[in-house]
Every structure is written in structure tokens, then in C-alpha cells.
Design a protein around this motif. Structure first.
Motif, PDB file in Angstrom:
ATOM      1  N   PRO A 159      45.484  40.330  46.127  1.00 21.87           N
ATOM      2  CA  PRO A 159      45.840  41.364  45.157  1.00 21.87           C
ATOM      3  C   PRO A 159      44.852  41.352  44.000  1.00 21.87           C
ATOM      4  CG  PRO A 159      47.327  39.486  44.997  1.00 21.87           C
ATOM      5  CD  PRO A 159      46.488  39.261  46.208  1.00 21.87           C
ATOM      6  N   GLU A 161      45.195  43.147  40.807  1.00 22.93           N
ATOM      7  CA  GLU A 161      45.610  43.833  39.588  1.00 22.93           C
ATOM      8  C   GLU A 161      46.003  42.889  38.463  1.00 22.93           C
ATOM      9  OE1 GLU A 161      46.962  44.901  42.715  1.00 22.93           O
ATOM     10  OE2 GLU A 161      45.188  46.164  42.683  1.00 22.93           O
ATOM     11  N   HIS A 231      41.963  51.010  40.912  1.00 20.99           N
ATOM     12  CA  HIS A 231      42.025  49.785  41.706  1.00 20.99           C
ATOM     13  C   HIS A 231      41.028  48.762  41.164  1.00 20.99           C
ATOM     14  CE1 HIS A 231      43.097  47.595  45.324  1.00 20.99           C
ATOM     15  NE2 HIS A 231      41.826  47.293  45.495  1.00 20.99           N
ATOM     16  N   SER A 299      47.904  53.740  46.708  1.00 23.72           N
ATOM     17  CA  SER A 299      48.846  52.657  46.991  1.00 23.72           C
ATOM     18  C   SER A 299      49.626  52.337  45.725  1.00 23.72           C
ATOM     19  CB  SER A 299      48.113  51.406  47.505  1.00 23.72           C
ATOM     20  OG  SER A 299      47.216  50.913  46.530  1.00 23.72           O
ATOM     21  N   THR A 301      51.215  48.981  43.483  1.00 26.96           N
ATOM     22  CA  THR A 301      51.375  47.553  43.275  1.00 26.96           C
ATOM     23  C   THR A 301      52.553  47.334  42.333  1.00 26.96           C
ATOM     24  OG1 THR A 301      50.245  45.495  42.696  1.00 26.96           O
ATOM     25  CG2 THR A 301      49.841  47.391  41.266  1.00 26.96           C
TER      26      THR A 301
END
Length: 751
Positions: A159, A161, A231, A299, A301
Motif C-alpha cells: 500500500p 498511501e 496515487h 480504486s 483505500t
């Protein structure tokens, strides 16, 4: 230090290296003194009770591998603080002291406004310390800076973020969260798991019907959907609820109104008393991600935080609730309520956001690319239930399980089942256990039925609609019967030998031109003719009575052997399913050393012909062996005993092999008289190797070169004698004649 650098607090300067007392600090200092790329700027220590607990080496490091003017913002020369604790089991913390040092992925979560802490290693601390030296530690720092400057440090499957952090708290999301969030039928609640000895806990986000009553032990999360971010965008986590509110405010979202509304919804007009279940409050952020600013999100998150205070107490702190007579009431609509700010100081702890597995995640974690077939598993016994458990956890296949048996107490020593399942159908038990693992992400359909009943119904529909059927029934009934049905799916049959030391896989080809029936016969021929077949089906360690019936006998067999063979088969069946050809493969395990030998048996095609009320089946492998023995006997005739078996349930006689002529046989160019030397022993050995299945069914002989297989008068006389001999067992006799270009099979029976 200069104003462009962070100042370290609670430290004092050390005059020179001789004052360093922590061994690792002295080692690192001595290595730096010999390094061209590192320069000591300052030595610091933190003291408590006159015993140094931490020593810092402030250094300037130069990296030739850092690209000039890189987009990340890492400079050729960076100032770092190497913070060495006096505990040799802990890593040296590396702080980037430049105030405008970029916030990057592989940094440890810290307090906003302080020096960035570099995350140098992917491995656990104990694994790093196993080979740690000051030299490779300094090289690792340069590697981190150079890789980060090139944007090459971050693995593609991590991931991206938020920064790395260690937390005791977890939030588990449903595998189908996007679909649940888009549904108008559900609302979310937080269920908190038991507190572990270190006071950590795991929470679960659960979807419940919107009109469902409040479930005891659950609370509503504080949910917020943020505007899309690009992103890879990274920022530090807030340490307090106020800092979170400030971050959200900069993105155009006001936390306090949502927080108050959620907390007020928890109380009714009659108020709510404090509850022991209300121990914490979870804040869940849904963050859409887009590749380029301004584009549609691709997407989503999720970030989560926990406040270790009850929702009711938080409600009072935010002014959403008030207390009266030990009960909490909503403050909505009250006049003269003074603004409150106590809530801003509430500590906010990050939670690790985890996801329940769906089939895609399970396959990814298992290293499986193929999603698997729509499949049917025949038999949920010890082998079948073990293979299904492995496939289910790996996300391979969508399975229907057929089994008419139920769990008995003795099954628990070798089945995927537990004591509470005794008395329940085996198919339902494995389906329920799969559901407990996958939480509905994939499903197993149970059929408590006889798999050999092909009459119209659920079983026949499943066998017709599948892409692959795996027979783990360990019976002869099903694979022989299903071989006669053309419209069913491709079949594999697999079983473990009585000792558990070998596993067998019989795989039909994708067009079903070669059925299980002939694969079984060819497997038996290999057992008779190959050295490894001598004790392949040898008896097991014993048997025990598992019930009152004379048929309630179970074999003594350790579960470890079942699991070992099941693991092999669970890996190999997907490999075989991806190939079009038929297969006979045996895995033979040495129980003393654990070594495994693999035996592949060449597969040949099958012929069949009608012999009265029986259908005779013979494969081209048998025919070729007989022709080879015919050629070897030239110019004379030759022959021997024919081995095979009858199955009255399917009206079949199956030819397995022909034995060579006994040494006392008499042959000429016009006749053959079979001898008897060693014959009884050879037939008995074939029966022993095949667990009593293969036996004498007749005779075979050849005709000389240039002659057809048409029976002579002597052949017909021999057939009559054969029929009389077999009549004692109530069986017809088979006579097989091999000619120049043809093959004749005759049957004789006493009427």
C-alpha cells in the motif's frame, strides 16, 4: 545546528569519541572515521541517572547515486542523526534532520513537525540483527537514499498511501466492502474482539440490515469519504483528534459535525446508560485514489484510527451529548451550549486496516494464477476433505461436494471435521468449514446424495455442468460407472494406498477419449509388471471396528500420511487439469526417510467389443505387448494366461495383461500348448499386487507369421475346455488370438 535542521531535544553534546560508552556507537564512529562518504558533525548523548541510554552521531552523508534535481527532493548531501540505544537487540534509528526533507514511503510514522525517521529494512528486527554490521548499516543508508531518490524503493504490491507504523490495533474490513457500501440495504457497525494480554485488540467492520436492532457489543464507526487524492500521495498520520480535524478541514471536510451526528444517533430520547461494551471509538476514512489529479478515481483505500475512550464520553467532549442522572442524552437542539475544544486533545491511534480474503486475494497469497474450474468433488472423506480445504483456502475452483455419508466419532482422527460435527452429513460439514474460512467470498455447495445415482437430479446436473470432476470416493463403483456416461465432465480419480505411503492420480484427457475405466486397468498392469508395484498396495498397519455392522471396519492410518499425500495431490491436480492429455501418476513415499519417487505410466487408448451380455474392454498397450511376445516367439506360435477382471455391476470384462508362456510350454509353427511351471505363482502374484482385483480370465495365443486371428478347430476346442474350467466360478472364459494384422476375442460359457 543551522536553522534549516531539526534540533534534537533532551540531549547534550559529547566532547569527543572517547566519551562514547555504548559499544555499537563506538563501532559505528570508528567505521565512519574511515569512510569517505560520511562525515561526523556532532556527538550527542541522552543521560538518565548518570547512565547513558542513548547516544547520537550526527553525520553528513554524500551519495553519488542520488540523481541531481530528482523529483523526490533528496539531496546529494543529507544530514542525518544515527540514534543508538544501549539495547543491542534494537535497530539504530536514522533521522533525517533537514526540515524540508520529503515525506516518503519508507519512513516510520512519527510526530508531525519532527525529524523524518527512515525505515531502512523490510525484515523483522531479529532477522536484520542476525547479520548486522556497522559497515553494511552505513551502506544501507546510502542505498535507501539512492533508491528513494529514483522512486525504486517501494515494492509494487505494498500500500502506498501512508507511512509505516507499528500498532497494536487492527480493523478488519469485509472482502466485499465496495458492494456493501453501494447497497442501500445495509449499515455498518464495529464489533470489537477480545482484548489480548498486551491490551491490543482487533475490530471488525460488519454490515447489518438498516432496520436491524442494535447488536449488543457493537458501535457505529465514524465514517468519512475524502476527496480523491493522487496515487502515491503521502502524509503523516495525526496524533490527536484535533490534528485529524485540521487535515480534513484542509481537504474541505469538517469532522466535528459528522462526529457529533454519529454520536448523537447512538442515544434515544430516553437517554442511554454507560455500557461496559462501549470502550473505544473507531474513525474510518474512505479515500478514493486517482492516477492523475482531476481524473476519475480508479480504486479506494482506507485508513482507520481508534480513540481509546467510549463513544458516550467522546460525545460529551464534543458537545454532542450531556449527562443527566447518570444517563447520556443528545444535546441536539439545546440552546446556549458553549463551544467545546476538549475533544481536540483526544489521543488518536492508527489502526492496521486488514481485509478478509476473497478468491483473488487467496490465489495471490498462494501463488496461483488460475482461478480453477467449476468442479465437483466426489467424496468428502479424509482425502477429499483435506484437498478441498487446501483448494478452498487457495481460492482455486468453485466446488460442489457429493457424499452420502455422515461424520462418525472415529472420523475425527483423519477428517477435516470437529466433535460438534458428529452426526452431520460430511458434505455439509466441509461446506460449513469452508464458509467459516472464506466468510462467503467463495462457497461450496453440499449434496448429501449418492454420487453413483445418475438419474435426473442435482447430482447429474452438477456432473454435467462442471468442467472437472475429482473422484476421491476411494471406491471402484463410481469411477467404473461414470466411465459409461458420455455427457458428464472430465474426470480425475485419486486415492491413497492402504498404508498411506503412496498416492495415485488417474486423469482423463480433456475430450474424455480415455476414461477412468481403462486408466484403472493400465494402472494395474503397471503394478504387475513394474518393480515399484511389488508392495504398492500392501496391507496397512491393521484395522479397527468403528460400529456395530460387520462392514464397519476402518483402517489404521495416521492423518499425517493423508495430509502429506493430500498436499501433493492438491498441487498436482491443478497442474494436470491445465493439460489436455490423460495421465497416470503415482507418488511413492519412503516413510523412513520421507523421500518421494514419482512414477508415470504411459497411457494408451481403449478398444471395446460386445461379448454376449458383457462388454469387453482392452487397451492398445495390452495388444502391443501381446504382439511383441508373438514376434519374439517366431516362427512358432506362443501364448499364455490372460489377466483381467469382471464387473457384473457394469456388465464388463476388462483385459489387463497377458502373461508370457511358462518355460515348460510346447510350441511349433502350427500349434501351442501352454505349460504350467510357475503359472500359479505368477497369477497369485498379480492378484496380490492388485489387492485381489486382477485374476485369471482366460488364455491368449498367437498364430504364425502371415496368418490371421481366425480361430481354428483346435482353438474352439480349447475355448470349450476353458468354459468348463471357468464354470466352477460361474464366470465365462475369454480366448484372445493374435494374428498378423488382426486380433480376435472369443467368449465361452456353460449354459
Amino acid at each position: 545546528m543551522d536553522g534549516e535542521y531539526h534540533e534534537l531535544v533532551n540531549v547534550v553534546e559529547i566532547a569527543d569519541a572517547t566519551a562514547l560508552t555504548i559499544p555499537r556507537a563506538r563501532q559505528i564512529h570508528d567505521v565512519i572515521a574511515r569512510q569517505r562518504d560520511f562525515t561526523i558533525v556532532q556527538l550527542l548523548k541522552c543521560s538518565k541517572d548518570e547512565t547513558p541510554r542513548l547516544e547520537c552521531l550526527v553525520v553528513d552523508v554524500e551519495c553519488d547515486g542520488v540523481p541531481p534535481k530528482n523529483t523526490v527532493g533528496i539531496q546529494y548531501r543529507e544530514r542525518l542523526a544515527l540514534c543508538i540505544l544501549d539495547d543491542p537487540k534494537l535497530l539504530v534509528e536514522v533521522l533525517a534532520l533537514r526540515k524540508d526533507f520529503p515525506v516518503l514511503m519508507h519512513q516510520n510514522q512519527g510526530v508531525p513537525g519532527t525529524a523524518a525517521s527512515l525505515c531502512l529494512y523490510f525484515e523483522h528486527v531479529s532477522a536484520v540483527m542476525r547479520t548486522w554490521t556497522p559497515q553494511n548499516f552505513l551502506r544501507r543508508i546510502q542505498w535507501w537514499l539512492e533508491k528513494s531518490a529514483r522512486c525504486e524503493l517501494h515494492p509494487a504490491d505494498q500500500p502506498v498511501e501512508h507511512l509505516f507504523f507499528a500498532t497494536q490495533y487492527e480493523l478488519v474490513l469485509p472482502w466485499n466492502l465496495p458492494a456493501l457500501r453501494n447497497s442501500a440495504e445495509y449499515r455498518f457497525v464495529i464489533a470489537r474482539g477480545p482484548e489480548r494480554p498486551n491490551r491490543s485488540f482487533t475490530c471488525f467492520l460488519e454490515a447489518v440490515p438498516k432496520d436491524a436492532a442494535v447488536k449488543i457489543g457493537t458501535t457505529a464507526p465514524i465514517e468519512l469519504v475524502l476527496p480523491p487524492i493522487v496515487h502515491g500521495f503521502v502524509e503523516r498520520d495525526p496524533a490527536t483528534l484535533g490534528q485529524l480535524a485540521d487535515i480534513l478541514s484542509r481537504r474541505g471536510i469538517e469532522l466535528l459535525p459528522t462526529l457529533r451526528a454519529t454520536l448523537q444517533a447512538r442515544v434515544s430520547d430516553s437517554g442511554v446508560a454507560a455500557s461496559a461494551d462501549d470502550k473505544s471509538t473507531v474513525v474510518l476514512l474512505h479515500i478514493p485514489l486517482c492516477r492523475v489529479e482531476g481524473e476519475e478515481p480508479v480504486s479506494m483505500t482506507h485508513r482507520a484510527f481508534v480513540l481509546l475512550t467510549s463513544g458516550l464520553e467522546l460525545g460529551v467532549a464534543t458537545g454532542a451529548l450531556f449527562i443527566h442522572d447518570k444517563k447520556y442524552f443528545s444535546a441536539a437542539g439545546l440552546m446556549g451550549v458553549q463551544p467545546v475544544t476538549d475533544w481536540r486533545a483526544q489521543p488518536l491511534l492508527p489502526m492496521a486496516v486488514l481485509h478478509r480474503n476473497d478468491a483473488i486475494a487467496a490465489r495471490k497469497q498462494s501463488g496461483i494464477a488460475d482461478e480453477g474450474p467449476i468442479g465437483v468433488l466426489i467424496g468428502a472423506g479424509s482425502l477429499g476433505s483435506a484437498m478441498l480445504n487446501l483448494w478452498g483456502r487457495a481460492g482455486w475452483g468453485c466446488w460442489t461436494v457429493v457424499d452420502k455419508d455422515h461424520i462418525k466419532p472415529h472420523n475425527l482422527s483423519r477428517h477435516t471435521a470437529f466433535s460438534q460435527h458428529i452426526g452431520y452429513p460430511k458434505a455439509s460439514v466441509v461446506a460449513d468449514l469452508h464458509a467459516a474460512t472464506m466468510d462467503g467470498a467463495t462457497e461450496v455447495t453440499p449434496l448429501d446424495a449418492d454420487a453413483s445415482d445418475f438419474s435426473p437430479g442435482a447430482v447429474a446436473d452438477a456432473l454435467s455442468g462442471a468442467k472437472l470432476v475429482v473422484d476421491a470416493s476411494t471406491t471402484l463403483e463410481y469411477p467404473r460407472a461414470v466411465s459409461a456416461v458420455d455427457h458428464f465432465a472430465r474426470h480425475f480419480s485419486t486415492f491413497v494406498t492402504p498404508t498411506g505411503n503412496a498416492a495415485v492420480l488417474l486423469a482423463e484427457d480433456s475430450q474424455r477419449l480415455i476414461r477412468l475405466r481403462t486408466l484403472e486397468a493400465q494402472y494395474y498392469r503397471a503394478l504387475i509388471q513394474e518393480g515399484w508395484g511389488s508392495n504398492h498396495l500392501a496391507g496397512n498397519a491393521g484395522a479397527f471396528w468403528s460400529g456395530a455392522s460387520c462392514r464397519d471396519i476402518s483402517m489404521v492410518l495416521p492423518y499425517s500420511r493423508i495430509m502429506g499425500q493430500a498436499s501433493t495431490l492438491a498441487e498436482q491436480i491443478p497442474v494436470a487439469a491445465a493439460q489436455d492429455g490423460a495421465m497416470i501418476r503415482i507418488w511413492q513415499r519412503d516413510p523412513v526417510r520421507g523421500a518421494v519417487e514419482v512414477h508415470d505410466v504411459p497411457v494408451t487408448t481403449e478398444r471395446h467389443m460386445q461379448l454376449g451380455e458383457f462388454t469387453l474392454f482392452i487397451d492398445t498397450g495390452v495388444e502391443q505387448q501381446l504382439r511383441d511376445m508373438r514376434t519374439k516367439g517366431f516362427p512358432n506360435e506362443t501364448g499364455g494366461v490372460l489377466l483381467g477382471y469382471y464387473d457384473f455391476n457394469i456388465g464388463a470384462v476388462v483385459v489387463v495383461a497377458g502373461l508370457p508362456p511358462p518355460p515348460d510350454s510346447k510350441s511349433s509353427q502350427g500349434s501351442f500348448e501352454r505349460g504350467i511351471a510357475g503359472l500359479a505363482e505368477a497369477v497369485a502374484e498379480a492378484s496380490r499386487r492388485t489387492a485381489g482385483i486382477v485374476g485369471y480370465i482366460g488364455e491368449w495365443h498367437s498364430h504364425p507369421p502371415g496368418c490371421s486371428a481366425s480361430p481354428s478347430r483346435d482353438d474352439l476346442v480349447q475355448l470349450a475346455h476353458l468354459a468348463l474350467g471357468m464354470a466352477d466360478d460361474g464366470l465365462p472364459a475369454v480366448q484372445l488370438i493374435v494374428g498378423e494384422n488382426d486380433l480376435q476375442i472369443l467368449q465361452g460359457a456353460v449354459k
